[in-house]
Scaffold this motif. Structure first.
Motif, PDB file in Angstrom:
ATOM      1  N   HIS A  48       0.816  -1.214   0.000  1.00 43.37           N
ATOM      2  CA  HIS A  48       0.000   0.000   0.000  1.00 43.37           C
ATOM      3  C   HIS A  48       0.848   1.262   0.000  1.00 43.37           C
ATOM      4  N   VAL A  49       1.990   1.238   0.657  1.00 40.89           N
ATOM      5  CA  VAL A  49       2.857   2.405   0.692  1.00 40.89           C
ATOM      6  C   VAL A  49       3.860   2.346  -0.462  1.00 40.89           C
ATOM      7  N   SER A  50       4.516   1.213  -0.619  1.00 38.46           N
ATOM      8  CA  SER A  50       5.575   1.097  -1.619  1.00 38.46           C
ATOM      9  C   SER A  50       5.054   0.799  -3.016  1.00 38.46           C
ATOM     10  N   GLY A  51       3.916   0.149  -3.141  1.00 39.40           N
ATOM     11  CA  GLY A  51       3.443  -0.266  -4.449  1.00 39.40           C
ATOM     12  C   GLY A  51       4.151  -1.509  -4.963  1.00 39.40           C
ATOM     13  N   ALA A  52       5.009  -2.127  -4.139  1.00 39.24           N
ATOM     14  CA  ALA A  52       5.687  -3.365  -4.543  1.00 39.24           C
ATOM     15  C   ALA A  52       4.651  -4.455  -4.783  1.00 39.24           C
ATOM     16  N   THR A  53       4.943  -5.357  -5.716  1.00 38.36           N
ATOM     17  CA  THR A  53       4.052  -6.482  -6.000  1.00 38.36           C
ATOM     18  C   THR A  53       4.813  -7.776  -5.750  1.00 38.36           C
ATOM     19  N   TYR A  54       4.266  -8.609  -4.866  1.00 39.32           N
ATOM     20  CA  TYR A  54       4.849  -9.910  -4.525  1.00 39.32           C
ATOM     21  C   TYR A  54       3.933 -10.990  -5.066  1.00 39.32           C
ATOM     22  N   ALA A  58       2.673 -21.626  -5.086  1.00 37.77           N
ATOM     23  CA  ALA A  58       2.348 -22.761  -4.219  1.00 37.77           C
ATOM     24  C   ALA A  58       3.568 -23.627  -3.914  1.00 37.77           C
ATOM     25  N   ASP A  59       4.604 -23.569  -4.761  1.00 43.14           N
ATOM     26  CA  ASP A  59       5.799 -24.393  -4.526  1.00 43.14           C
ATOM     27  C   ASP A  59       6.754 -23.763  -3.510  1.00 43.14           C
ATOM     28  N   GLY A  60       6.353 -22.646  -2.901  1.00 42.55           N
ATOM     29  CA  GLY A  60       7.183 -22.000  -1.879  1.00 42.55           C
ATOM     30  C   GLY A  60       8.179 -21.001  -2.421  1.00 42.55           C
ATOM     31  N   THR A  61       8.055 -20.620  -3.686  1.00 42.39           N
ATOM     32  CA  THR A  61       8.928 -19.596  -4.257  1.00 42.39           C
ATOM     33  C   THR A  61       8.135 -18.300  -4.411  1.00 42.39           C
ATOM     34  N   PHE A  62       8.851 -17.207  -4.612  1.00 41.57           N
ATOM     35  CA  PHE A  62       8.185 -15.935  -4.850  1.00 41.57           C
ATOM     36  C   PHE A  62       9.022 -15.088  -5.783  1.00 41.57           C
ATOM     37  N   GLU A  63       8.366 -14.097  -6.357  1.00 37.27           N
ATOM     38  CA  GLU A  63       9.021 -13.081  -7.158  1.00 37.27           C
ATOM     39  C   GLU A  63       8.384 -11.754  -6.765  1.00 37.27           C
ATOM     40  N   ALA A  64       9.187 -10.704  -6.670  1.00 36.94           N
ATOM     41  CA  ALA A  64       8.677  -9.398  -6.282  1.00 36.94           C
ATOM     42  C   ALA A  64       9.287  -8.321  -7.170  1.00 36.94           C
ATOM     43  N   VAL A  65       8.494  -7.333  -7.523  1.00 34.31           N
ATOM     44  CA  VAL A  65       8.976  -6.190  -8.299  1.00 34.31           C
ATOM     45  C   VAL A  65       8.589  -4.908  -7.566  1.00 34.31           C
ATOM     46  N   GLY A  66       9.381  -3.864  -7.777  1.00 36.14           N
ATOM     47  CA  GLY A  66       9.096  -2.579  -7.165  1.00 36.14           C
ATOM     48  C   GLY A  66       9.374  -2.527  -5.677  1.00 36.14           C
ATOM     49  N   GLU A 148       6.895   0.272   7.966  1.00 40.72           N
ATOM     50  CA  GLU A 148       5.856   1.246   7.645  1.00 40.72           C
ATOM     51  C   GLU A 148       4.988   0.833   6.463  1.00 40.72           C
ATOM     52  N   ASP A 149       5.264  -0.290   5.839  1.00 39.56           N
ATOM     53  CA  ASP A 149       4.506  -0.725   4.672  1.00 39.56           C
ATOM     54  C   ASP A 149       3.666  -1.945   5.047  1.00 39.56           C
ATOM     55  N   TRP A 150       2.614  -2.152   4.305  1.00 42.06           N
ATOM     56  CA  TRP A 150       1.815  -3.360   4.458  1.00 42.06           C
ATOM     57  C   TRP A 150       1.260  -3.689   3.086  1.00 42.06           C
ATOM     58  N   MET A 151       0.861  -4.951   2.919  1.00 40.76           N
ATOM     59  CA  MET A 151       0.314  -5.348   1.640  1.00 40.76           C
ATOM     60  C   MET A 151      -0.903  -6.241   1.860  1.00 40.76           C
ATOM     61  N   THR A 152      -1.781  -6.229   0.871  1.00 43.12           N
ATOM     62  CA  THR A 152      -2.954  -7.085   0.886  1.00 43.12           C
ATOM     63  C   THR A 152      -2.991  -7.856  -0.416  1.00 43.12           C
ATOM     64  N   GLU A 153      -3.770  -8.925  -0.398  1.00 46.40           N
ATOM     65  CA  GLU A 153      -3.880  -9.752  -1.598  1.00 46.40           C
ATOM     66  C   GLU A 153      -4.662  -9.003  -2.666  1.00 46.40           C
TER      67      GLU A 153
END
Length: 154
Positions: A48-54, A58-66, A148-153
């Motif tokens: 919500h603050v940063s605008g990052a997208t995570y 399901a295999d336990g990996t992730f990718e994030a941008v921003g 200071e940041d939080w994210m929602t689905e």
């Protein structure tokens, strides 16, 4: 005499307004920890603050941008070197304390110049939800919080 009535009326309006806006402490929204399960983590989450997208797979990996510099660096305004935002990859896991989501970074690159960033510590998000009494309908979304940041689905 008119001034006395105006003053009395003004005092009544202020007192009535304060009484109407008072919310008992038991009905004020509060944050509570939320126990995570893998199915509740998998998906796309947006800061919500940063605008990052995570994106959590399901295999336990992730990718994030921003992802902002402040997520990894105690000196987000340092001179020289990569300055972000970052593109990150790695794995995720739910900690023993079930409301914590731990991200283990395997790759961090500056999105602007592609330069790698030093390997940081694990990043830990805390799962929270705002609740009130009586309960909100529909319930407030679960948030993953970090500083200071939080994210929602999404």
């Amino acid at each position: 005499m008119k001034r006395g009535w105006r003053t009395a009326l003004w005092v009544m309006v202020v007192v009535l307004g304060a009484a109407c806006s008072w919310v008992p402490s038991s009905s004020r929204p509060k944050q509570r920890d939320v126990d995570l399960v893998a199915d509740s983590v998998v998906g796309v989450w947006v800061g919500h603050v940063s605008g990052a997208t995570y994106t959590f797979a399901a295999d336990g990996t992730f990718e994030a941008v921003g992802v902002p510099t402040a997520t990894f660096d105690d000196e987000p305004y340092r001179v020289g070197g990569p300055i972000g935002p970052y593109h990150c990859r790695g794995s995720w896991r739910i900690a023993e304390d079930r409301h914590l989501l731990v991200l283990d970074m395997t790759s961090i690159r500056d999105e602007r110049d592609g330069q790698p960033f030093k390997q940081p510590r694990d990043i830990t998000f805390s799962a929270k939800q705002w609740v009130s009494d009586p309960p909100d309908v529909p319930a407030k979304p679960v948030t993953l919080e970090l500083d200071e940041d939080w994210m929602t689905e999404k």
